[in-house]
Design a protein around this motif. Structure first.
Motif, PDB file in Angstrom:
ATOM      1  N   GLN A   1       4.953  18.842  16.030  1.00  0.00           N
ATOM      2  CA  GLN A   1       5.660  17.691  15.459  1.00  0.00           C
ATOM      3  C   GLN A   1       5.635  16.484  16.384  1.00  0.00           C
ATOM      4  OE1 GLN A   1       9.651  18.638  14.375  1.00  0.00           O
ATOM      5  NE2 GLN A   1       9.092  19.958  12.651  1.00  0.00           N
ATOM      6  N   ALA A   2       6.003  16.686  17.660  1.00  0.00           N
ATOM      7  CA  ALA A   2       6.158  15.541  18.565  1.00  0.00           C
ATOM      8  C   ALA A   2       4.876  14.722  18.699  1.00  0.00           C
ATOM      9  CB  ALA A   2       6.659  16.035  19.928  1.00  0.00           C
ATOM     10  N   PRO A   3       3.710  15.314  19.018  1.00  0.00           N
ATOM     11  CA  PRO A   3       2.495  14.489  19.105  1.00  0.00           C
ATOM     12  C   PRO A   3       2.126  13.831  17.778  1.00  0.00           C
ATOM     13  CG  PRO A   3       2.172  16.601  20.189  1.00  0.00           C
ATOM     14  CD  PRO A   3       3.457  16.697  19.418  1.00  0.00           C
ATOM     15  N   LEU A   4       2.313  14.563  16.678  1.00  0.00           N
ATOM     16  CA  LEU A   4       1.956  14.005  15.374  1.00  0.00           C
ATOM     17  C   LEU A   4       2.810  12.790  15.032  1.00  0.00           C
ATOM     18  CD1 LEU A   4       0.342  14.243  12.745  1.00  0.00           C
ATOM     19  CD2 LEU A   4       2.085  15.822  11.903  1.00  0.00           C
ATOM     20  N   VAL A   5       4.117  12.911  15.204  1.00  0.00           N
ATOM     21  CA  VAL A   5       5.013  11.814  14.831  1.00  0.00           C
ATOM     22  C   VAL A   5       4.878  10.645  15.804  1.00  0.00           C
ATOM     23  CG1 VAL A   5       7.427  11.162  14.539  1.00  0.00           C
ATOM     24  CG2 VAL A   5       6.616  13.356  13.678  1.00  0.00           C
ATOM     25  N   LEU A   6       4.896  10.916  17.109  1.00  0.00           N
ATOM     26  CA  LEU A   6       4.811   9.830  18.092  1.00  0.00           C
ATOM     27  C   LEU A   6       3.461   9.122  18.028  1.00  0.00           C
ATOM     28  CD1 LEU A   6       6.566  11.453  21.191  1.00  0.00           C
ATOM     29  CD2 LEU A   6       7.454   9.666  19.714  1.00  0.00           C
ATOM     30  N   GLY A   7       2.387   9.912  17.983  1.00  0.00           N
ATOM     31  CA  GLY A   7       1.058   9.296  17.912  1.00  0.00           C
ATOM     32  C   GLY A   7       0.878   8.491  16.641  1.00  0.00           C
ATOM     33  N   GLY A   8       1.338   9.055  15.505  1.00  0.00           N
ATOM     34  CA  GLY A   8       1.194   8.322  14.253  1.00  0.00           C
ATOM     35  C   GLY A   8       2.014   7.039  14.236  1.00  0.00           C
ATOM     36  N   ALA A   9       3.250   7.074  14.747  1.00  0.00           N
ATOM     37  CA  ALA A   9       4.077   5.869  14.767  1.00  0.00           C
ATOM     38  C   ALA A   9       3.452   4.786  15.629  1.00  0.00           C
ATOM     39  CB  ALA A   9       5.474   6.216  15.278  1.00  0.00           C
ATOM     40  N   VAL A  10       2.962   5.159  16.821  1.00  0.00           N
ATOM     41  CA  VAL A  10       2.328   4.161  17.692  1.00  0.00           C
ATOM     42  C   VAL A  10       1.050   3.619  17.056  1.00  0.00           C
ATOM     43  CG1 VAL A  10       1.217   3.845  19.942  1.00  0.00           C
ATOM     44  CG2 VAL A  10       3.343   5.120  19.772  1.00  0.00           C
ATOM     45  N   LEU A  11       0.291   4.497  16.397  1.00  0.00           N
ATOM     46  CA  LEU A  11      -0.940   4.050  15.738  1.00  0.00           C
ATOM     47  C   LEU A  11      -0.640   3.045  14.638  1.00  0.00           C
ATOM     48  CD1 LEU A  11      -4.007   4.374  15.461  1.00  0.00           C
ATOM     49  CD2 LEU A  11      -3.573   6.292  13.902  1.00  0.00           C
ATOM     50  N   VAL A  12       0.384   3.294  13.830  1.00  0.00           N
ATOM     51  CA  VAL A  12       0.747   2.370  12.751  1.00  0.00           C
ATOM     52  C   VAL A  12       1.215   1.035  13.319  1.00  0.00           C
ATOM     53  CG1 VAL A  12       2.401   1.985  10.885  1.00  0.00           C
ATOM     54  CG2 VAL A  12       1.247   4.185  11.104  1.00  0.00           C
ATOM     55  N   GLY A  63       2.432  -7.955  23.308  1.00  0.00           N
ATOM     56  CA  GLY A  63       2.457  -9.241  23.998  1.00  0.00           C
ATOM     57  C   GLY A  63       1.129  -9.638  24.585  1.00  0.00           C
ATOM     58  N   ASP A  64       0.104  -8.841  24.363  1.00  0.00           N
ATOM     59  CA  ASP A  64      -1.213  -9.109  24.932  1.00  0.00           C
ATOM     60  C   ASP A  64      -2.092  -9.786  23.883  1.00  0.00           C
ATOM     61  OD1 ASP A  64      -3.484  -9.174  26.404  1.00  0.00           O
ATOM     62  OD2 ASP A  64      -3.553  -7.019  26.850  1.00  0.00           O
ATOM     63  N   GLY A  65      -2.710 -10.867  24.250  1.00  0.00           N
ATOM     64  CA  GLY A  65      -3.585 -11.592  23.317  1.00  0.00           C
ATOM     65  C   GLY A  65      -5.008 -11.084  23.294  1.00  0.00           C
ATOM     66  N   GLN A  66      -5.386 -10.192  24.181  1.00  0.00           N
ATOM     67  CA  GLN A  66      -6.740  -9.654  24.233  1.00  0.00           C
ATOM     68  C   GLN A  66      -6.853  -8.458  23.291  1.00  0.00           C
ATOM     69  OE1 GLN A  66      -9.051 -11.325  25.955  1.00  0.00           O
ATOM     70  NE2 GLN A  66      -7.455 -12.762  26.632  1.00  0.00           N
ATOM     71  N   TRP A  67      -8.070  -7.994  23.092  1.00  0.00           N
ATOM     72  CA  TRP A  67      -8.300  -6.896  22.153  1.00  0.00           C
ATOM     73  C   TRP A  67      -8.478  -5.544  22.823  1.00  0.00           C
ATOM     74  CZ3 TRP A  67     -12.867  -4.274  22.770  1.00  0.00           C
ATOM     75  CH2 TRP A  67     -13.833  -4.893  23.591  1.00  0.00           C
ATOM     76  N   GLN A  68      -8.699  -5.564  24.194  1.00  0.00           N
ATOM     77  CA  GLN A  68      -9.010  -4.292  24.849  1.00  0.00           C
ATOM     78  C   GLN A  68      -7.829  -3.335  24.838  1.00  0.00           C
ATOM     79  OE1 GLN A  68      -9.533  -7.265  26.142  1.00  0.00           O
ATOM     80  NE2 GLN A  68     -11.733  -7.485  26.637  1.00  0.00           N
ATOM     81  N   ARG A  69      -6.624  -3.822  25.232  1.00  0.00           N
ATOM     82  CA  ARG A  69      -5.466  -2.933  25.318  1.00  0.00           C
ATOM     83  C   ARG A  69      -5.089  -2.357  23.956  1.00  0.00           C
ATOM     84  NH1 ARG A  69      -1.626  -2.583  29.271  1.00  0.00           N
ATOM     85  NH2 ARG A  69      -2.272  -4.576  30.136  1.00  0.00           N
ATOM     86  N   PRO A  70      -4.969  -3.183  22.874  1.00  0.00           N
ATOM     87  CA  PRO A  70      -4.653  -2.572  21.569  1.00  0.00           C
ATOM     88  C   PRO A  70      -5.680  -1.553  21.115  1.00  0.00           C
ATOM     89  CG  PRO A  70      -4.266  -4.924  21.523  1.00  0.00           C
ATOM     90  CD  PRO A  70      -4.964  -4.654  22.815  1.00  0.00           C
ATOM     91  N   LEU A  71      -6.965  -1.812  21.444  1.00  0.00           N
ATOM     92  CA  LEU A  71      -7.992  -0.867  21.034  1.00  0.00           C
ATOM     93  C   LEU A  71      -7.833   0.466  21.761  1.00  0.00           C
ATOM     94  CD1 LEU A  71     -10.563  -0.221  19.446  1.00  0.00           C
ATOM     95  CD2 LEU A  71     -11.888  -1.227  21.351  1.00  0.00           C
ATOM     96  N   LEU A  72      -7.640   0.398  23.071  1.00  0.00           N
ATOM     97  CA  LEU A  72      -7.473   1.632  23.832  1.00  0.00           C
ATOM     98  C   LEU A  72      -6.192   2.369  23.430  1.00  0.00           C
ATOM     99  CD1 LEU A  72      -8.576   0.419  27.390  1.00  0.00           C
ATOM    100  CD2 LEU A  72      -9.878   1.841  25.781  1.00  0.00           C
ATOM    101  N   LEU A  73      -5.127   1.596  23.185  1.00  0.00           N
ATOM    102  CA  LEU A  73      -3.884   2.232  22.766  1.00  0.00           C
ATOM    103  C   LEU A  73      -4.044   2.892  21.414  1.00  0.00           C
ATOM    104  CD1 LEU A  73      -0.864   2.777  23.173  1.00  0.00           C
ATOM    105  CD2 LEU A  73      -0.396   0.541  22.164  1.00  0.00           C
ATOM    106  N   GLY A  74      -4.722   2.225  20.487  1.00  0.00           N
ATOM    107  CA  GLY A  74      -4.942   2.832  19.176  1.00  0.00           C
ATOM    108  C   GLY A  74      -5.766   4.093  19.272  1.00  0.00           C
ATOM    109  N   ALA A  75      -6.788   4.051  20.134  1.00  0.00           N
ATOM    110  CA  ALA A  75      -7.610   5.249  20.286  1.00  0.00           C
ATOM    111  C   ALA A  75      -6.791   6.407  20.863  1.00  0.00           C
ATOM    112  CB  ALA A  75      -8.818   4.934  21.195  1.00  0.00           C
ATOM    113  N   ALA A  76      -5.983   6.092  21.871  1.00  0.00           N
ATOM    114  CA  ALA A  76      -5.161   7.145  22.467  1.00  0.00           C
ATOM    115  C   ALA A  76      -4.158   7.679  21.450  1.00  0.00           C
ATOM    116  CB  ALA A  76      -4.445   6.608  23.698  1.00  0.00           C
ATOM    117  N   ALA A  77      -3.521   6.786  20.678  1.00  0.00           N
ATOM    118  CA  ALA A  77      -2.561   7.237  19.676  1.00  0.00           C
ATOM    119  C   ALA A  77      -3.226   8.077  18.609  1.00  0.00           C
ATOM    120  CB  ALA A  77      -1.863   6.027  19.052  1.00  0.00           C
ATOM    121  N   LEU A  78      -4.466   7.695  18.216  1.00  0.00           N
ATOM    122  CA  LEU A  78      -5.202   8.484  17.226  1.00  0.00           C
ATOM    123  C   LEU A  78      -5.512   9.878  17.764  1.00  0.00           C
ATOM    124  CD1 LEU A  78      -6.653   8.695  14.507  1.00  0.00           C
ATOM    125  CD2 LEU A  78      -8.681   7.669  15.612  1.00  0.00           C
TER     126      LEU A  78
END
Length: 811
Positions: A744-755, A717-732
């Motif tokens: 399993q848990a970090p791999l699956v959860l992080g990968g799903a959020v990253l996608v 719901g955020d129109g800015q680029w900072q939050r998605p970028l930080l979230l993607g980095a954290a998920a990666l």
């Protein structure tokens, strides 16, 4: 013919060779054989008939065969009953309708002849053994005697009072029927043993008719309610005397029904006369009738057990007699004493029954009198219960007018605007008398503990209502309630755990606490005293589960009252209230029994919730209170048996941080979720280190989800680029850590959020491409996709199996 005769005949034949003699012997033998054959055939026919009758009665019906729905005697009785009823109806119709067509001589001859025939026929029938038919005709004869009496009144005595004539006629009929039944009630002998029979109907009919004369004579004489009641009771007394002395069961049943029915009717009528009597004279007459009813009941119960009156029934009859006697004497006292002394007067009479219950009377009589005394005591206590409830729960109304000023007296403090019963001045006396009676009268080892508990409860109620009843000063009421509480706690400390004493002490203390709300000084003094009293009783074995939480509860109330007295705001008072959870945690750590520990911890938790509720108005102070509550919970979790409390401590710390962030105006969800994630991940890492069997889903999934999921929703719901970028980095980073450590848990959860985060970033471009494509492009692409999936189905299954195997080898 026997075997010996045959052998003798054969020897004779061999010895006598003459043909004439031999022919004669053969003819004789044939005649004897024919006679014997006839006897055997007759016996055989009789046996066959008997066997057929037995098989019909005992054998079950064959399939498809019809079974009889009634027996021959049943059919006979129904036919005789219907015939008798029809003849009786015909006689009544003849008497009422066809009577006027005959002269006086004809009327007399017809009714007399029919009546004599109906009454005389059973004599002949009984001699022939036809008892059922004789009973039917005897019943018709009894009905005809009633019609004769009516005919005599209609012809010869038309001006006579009908009710008086009915009384005389019922007495005469009862005597005639009794004599008739006595004559034909004895067994009569005829030619054979089957003629032994007797009539059963006249004697019980005579007993039923004997219930009417006295009542009808009293009504005919217009003797009034007292005389009619006396007639009922005298008739019941005669029935009670007849029932145990007659050997005839039907007569005994009629007499018993009359004794119970008329006796109950008469006792109720006498009780009503006593209740509605306006002066001592009327009350005395009603009391005499009630005493007559009581004497009938007690005399009836005296000879138990006997036929028709078992021991339990006799006990109940004796109890009813005792209650009637109490009502008799109490009715005289009611009109002689003020209204407030009506219940004490009845109670004294009920207690007096215990003196008779301890004498050498028969056991059913003694038990019945004791039961009657107990009923009177129970009703008396029920009469005083409203006053006890008002004294106990009335002070609760002070919650709406705290510290409004000391009331004028104890009654005003208790009622708080409610109405005090006008005749409640004797309520303490009633409660005290019942308590004393229980202590003195109940000596049985099995019932003695219960009696003492009830007596203690009644004594407590007596002291509870005494200040308001006597309108003592307000300070005296507080003192009495306090002394009662202290005495009960002291009694429980001396004698060990007594549930009754503890419950009563707790109730008295609650009433005292609410009663003290009228004055500021009284509130502080009473709450402090109650805290000390219950704290002193808590170390006693068995008292801790009740006394310890009570002391903490009153300490909490004392802290709140002290804060209000000092003029503190509720949110500042909340900090003082936290002293109670601290004390509860320390006390629970030192308690030696489980129930005390649990009750203390629950009380401390409730005090903590109260502190939180008081601090809600100020978020900054609320965060401090939550943090302090978390600190107390963390201190409790240090104990080996209270490790799960650590979760509550963590939740309290998280809530404290959230409240603090909200007070600062922080709206970013990561500020709220990151502390929770850090704490949860640290706890999960500690758990996996101590227990290697714990999976990564159990250890790390909660902590990762708390931050990643809310941030993903916020990023979409955020129109800015900072939050998605930080979230993607954290998920990666989480995905890489999961791959590195094969979790399993970090791999699956992080990968799903990253996608999902990448799809959010590519969504505008995908929309532009879709808008630029022709309308046929999506179906074509979908078809190509399906073809590709179908072509590589086996390869994709193999690849998916390999991925699953790789994930399965991870921890």
């Amino acid at each position: 013919m026997s075997g010996g005769t045959t052998r003798t005949t054969l020897r004779t034949m061999t010895q006598i060779p003459s043909p004439a003699e031999e022919l004669r012997l053969i003819d004789t033998e044939l005649r004897q054989l024919d006679a014997r054959r006839t006897v055997l055939l007759t016996r055989r026919a009789w046996l066959v008939h008997a066997l057929r009758q037995t098989s019909v009665r005992t054998a079950p019906p064959a399939p498809g065969a019809r079974r009889s729905e009634t027996t021959a005697p049943g059919v006979q009785n129904v036919l005789l009953l219907l015939g008798g009823v029809l003849l009786a109806v015909a006689a009544v119709a003849f008497t009422l309708v066809g009577w006027g067509h005959l002269g006086i001589t004809g009327r007399s001859l017809v009714l007399g002849a029919v009546t004599l025939a109906a009454l005389g026929a059973p004599v002949l029938l009984l001699r022939r053994g036809l008892r059922s038919t004789a009973e039917a005709l005897a019943g018709i004869g009894l009905v005809l005697t009633v019609l004769d009496a009516y005919a005599l009144y209609a012809v010869a005595l038309p001006g006579t009072d009908g009710v008086g004539y009915a009384a005389l006629a019922s007495a005469v009929l009862a005597a005639v029927w009794a004599a008739y039944g006595a004559v034909l009630g004895a067994p009569l002998r005829a030619a054979g043993p089957e003629a032994r029979a007797s009539l059963r109907l006249p004697l019980p009919a005579a007993a039923a008719a004997a219930q009417l004369p006295l009542l009808l004579w009293a009504v005919a004489a217009s003797a009034g309610a007292y005389a009619i009641t006396a007639a009922l009771l005298v008739t019941a007394a005669l029935d009670a005397a007849l029932a145990p002395r007659t050997p005839v069961r039907s007569v005994r049943a009629v007499a018993a029904a009359g004794a119970y029915g008329l006796g109950g009717w008469g006792a109720f009528a006498a009780g009503w006369l006593s209740w509605t009597s306006a002066g001592p004279g009327a009350a005395a007459r009603a009391a005499a009738l009630l005493l007559l009813a009581a004497s009938i009941a007690l005399t009836t119960a005296w000879g138990a057990p006997r036929p028709g009156l078992g021991t339990n029934t006799a006990t109940g009859v004796a109890a009813v007699g005792g209650l009637i006697g109490v009502v008799a004497v109490g009715g005289v006292l009611r009109v002689s004493l003020p209204d407030a002394w009506t219940v004490p007067g009845h109670l004294v009479c009920g207690i007096a029954l215990l003196a008779f219950a301890g004498t050498g009377l028969p056991a059913p009589l003694r038990r019945g009198l004791a039961l009657a005394s107990g009923c009177v005591g129970t009703l008396s206590v029920a009469w005083a219960l409203p006053v006890v409830a008002l004294s106990l729960f009335g002070p609760v109304g002070r919650v709406g007018s705290v510290w409004s000023g000391a009331p004028a007296d104890a009654r005003a403090a208790v009622t708080n605007g409610l109405t005090w019963p006008a005749d409640a001045v004797t309520a303490p006396l009633v409660l005290a008398l019942v308590a004393a009676a229980l202590v003195v009268a109940v000596r049985t080892a099995a019932w003695r503990p219960y009696a003492l508990s009830c007596a203690l409860t009644l004594a407590w109620a007596t002291l509870l209502v005494l200040p308001a009843t006597l309108e003592l000063p307000y300070a005296a009421a507080l003192s009495v309630h306090g002394l009662v509480t202290a005495a009960l706690l002291g009694y429980a400390r001396r004698t060990g755990p007594r549930p009754t004493a503890l419950v009563l002490a707790l109730l008295a203390s609650l009433s005292l606490a609410f009663l003290a709300l009228a004055s500021e000084g009284a509130t502080l003094t009473v709450l402090a005293a109650l805290t000390v009293l219950f704290a002193a009783a808590a170390p006693r074995p068995g008292l801790g589960p009740v006394a310890a939480p009570a002391a903490l509860g009153y300490a909490t109330a004392l802290v709140c009252a002290a804060g209000a007295s000092l003029g503190l705001q509720p949110q500042h008072t909340a900090l003082l209230v936290l002293l109670v959870p601290v004390a509860a945690a320390l006390l629970a750590a030192r308690a030696e029994d489980g129930p005390t520990t649990l009750s203390v911890e629950i009380t401390g938790a409730l005090a903590g919730l109260l502190a939180v509720a008081l601090a809600v108005a100020e978020p900054a102070l609320l965060a401090t209170v939550l943090a302090l509550c978390g600190l107390i919970a963390a201190g409790t979790a240090v104990r080996e048996d209270r490790r799960p409390v650590g979760y509550a401590a963590t939740a309290l710390f998280v809530l404290a941080s959230w409240v603090r962030l909200a007070s600062w105006g922080v709206g970013s969800p990561e500020a709220y979720t990151l502390p929770v994630s850090v704490a949860a991940l640290l706890l999960g890492a500690y758990r996996r280190r101590s227990d290697t069997s714990v999976s990564s889903w159990t250890a790390y999934a909660p902590g990762l989800s708390v931050t990643l999921v809310p941030s993903l929703f916020a990023a979409w719901g955020d129109g800015q680029w900072q939050r998605p970028l930080l979230l993607g980095a954290a998920a990666l980073a989480v995905t890489l850590l999961g791959a590195r450590h094969r979790l399993q848990a970090p791999l699956v959860l992080g990968g799903a959020v990253l996608v999902l985060d990448a799809l959010h970033e590519l969504a505008p471009y995908i929309v532009q491409v879709v808008d630029a494509l022709p309308r046929w492009t999506p179906p074509a692409l979908a078809g190509l996709l399906l073809l590709a999936l179908g072509a590589t189905y086996e390869q994709r299954i193999r690849d998916a199996r390999r991925v699953r195997e790789v994930l399965g080898r991870m921890d």
